[in-house]
Design a protein around this motif. Sequence first.
Motif, PDB file in Angstrom:
ATOM      1  N   ALA A 177       0.140   2.768   3.881  1.00  0.00           N
ATOM      2  CA  ALA A 177       0.920   3.716   3.088  1.00  0.00           C
ATOM      3  C   ALA A 177       2.399   3.341   3.103  1.00  0.00           C
ATOM      4  N   ALA A 178       2.896   2.887   4.251  1.00  0.00           N
ATOM      5  CA  ALA A 178       4.311   2.488   4.341  1.00  0.00           C
ATOM      6  C   ALA A 178       4.572   1.245   3.478  1.00  0.00           C
ATOM      7  N   LYS A 179       3.646   0.259   3.505  1.00  0.00           N
ATOM      8  CA  LYS A 179       3.794  -0.942   2.674  1.00  0.00           C
ATOM      9  C   LYS A 179       3.806  -0.570   1.195  1.00  0.00           C
ATOM     10  N   LYS A 180       2.866   0.307   0.831  1.00  0.00           N
ATOM     11  CA  LYS A 180       2.759   0.721  -0.569  1.00  0.00           C
ATOM     12  C   LYS A 180       4.036   1.423  -1.020  1.00  0.00           C
ATOM     13  N   LYS A 181       4.562   2.265  -0.156  1.00  0.00           N
ATOM     14  CA  LYS A 181       5.784   2.998  -0.469  1.00  0.00           C
ATOM     15  C   LYS A 181       6.958   2.021  -0.620  1.00  0.00           C
ATOM     16  N   GLU A 182       6.997   1.050   0.261  1.00  0.00           N
ATOM     17  CA  GLU A 182       8.071   0.044   0.203  1.00  0.00           C
ATOM     18  C   GLU A 182       7.988  -0.755  -1.089  1.00  0.00           C
TER      19      GLU A 182
ATOM     20  N   GLU B 177       6.613   0.218  -3.920  1.00  0.00           N
ATOM     21  CA  GLU B 177       6.993   1.105  -5.024  1.00  0.00           C
ATOM     22  C   GLU B 177       8.509   1.235  -5.107  1.00  0.00           C
ATOM     23  N   LYS B 178       9.165   1.292  -3.961  1.00  0.00           N
ATOM     24  CA  LYS B 178      10.623   1.428  -3.917  1.00  0.00           C
ATOM     25  C   LYS B 178      11.279   0.169  -4.499  1.00  0.00           C
ATOM     26  N   LYS B 179      10.721  -1.001  -4.091  1.00  0.00           N
ATOM     27  CA  LYS B 179      11.261  -2.264  -4.618  1.00  0.00           C
ATOM     28  C   LYS B 179      11.035  -2.352  -6.120  1.00  0.00           C
ATOM     29  N   ALA B 180       9.858  -1.887  -6.559  1.00  0.00           N
ATOM     30  CA  ALA B 180       9.554  -1.920  -7.984  1.00  0.00           C
ATOM     31  C   ALA B 180      10.505  -1.014  -8.756  1.00  0.00           C
ATOM     32  N   LYS B 181      10.813   0.152  -8.199  1.00  0.00           N
ATOM     33  CA  LYS B 181      11.746   1.063  -8.850  1.00  0.00           C
ATOM     34  C   LYS B 181      13.141   0.450  -8.916  1.00  0.00           C
ATOM     35  N   GLU B 182      13.544  -0.170  -7.806  1.00  0.00           N
ATOM     36  CA  GLU B 182      14.868  -0.790  -7.780  1.00  0.00           C
ATOM     37  C   GLU B 182      14.944  -1.921  -8.809  1.00  0.00           C
TER      38      GLU B 182
END
Length: 178
Positions: free
Chosen positions: A151-156, A158-163
Amino acid sequence: MPKGGKKGGHKGRMRTYTSPEEIDAQMKAEKERKRQEQEQEEVGGAAQNDVAEEKLPGSGSDDSDDEGSQKRRGVEGLIEIENPNRVAQKSKKVAQIELDEPKQLSRREREEIEKQKAKERYMKMHLAGKTDQAKADLARLAIVKKQREEAAKKKEEEKKAKEAAAAAAKGINSLSLK
């Protein structure tokens, strides 16, 4: 009118009361007897039996072989009773009590101690991870850790994708403004 008439009826006897002088005399006799018993204990041995015979004349052999037990009154003094439930408890002196021998535990106390020891053994095994329940707990914890890492990897990601999307949008906006 009451059942027995005015005088109270035919049953019962006239009550007799002891006078204060009689009570004082009885108390003095009791104190004297106790004092003689204490002297008798101090003298000890064969002299003890002689004093007992002098103290209680006419008592016969009934009281002399009871030494310190209760006096037998009435018919009890005449009849020898062999009742195992009516054993006179003798107090033990401190010197007679042996502290060396181990105390005998009752069944309930033994079971309670065994139960506590078994519980302690189980907790040690559980903490070491050797019980089935501990193994199941550790497996469950491993699964939860893995899920949290994913879940932490996925969140990371997603954050990179948003950035990246935000940077791309910013780059497009900056080009369109020029």
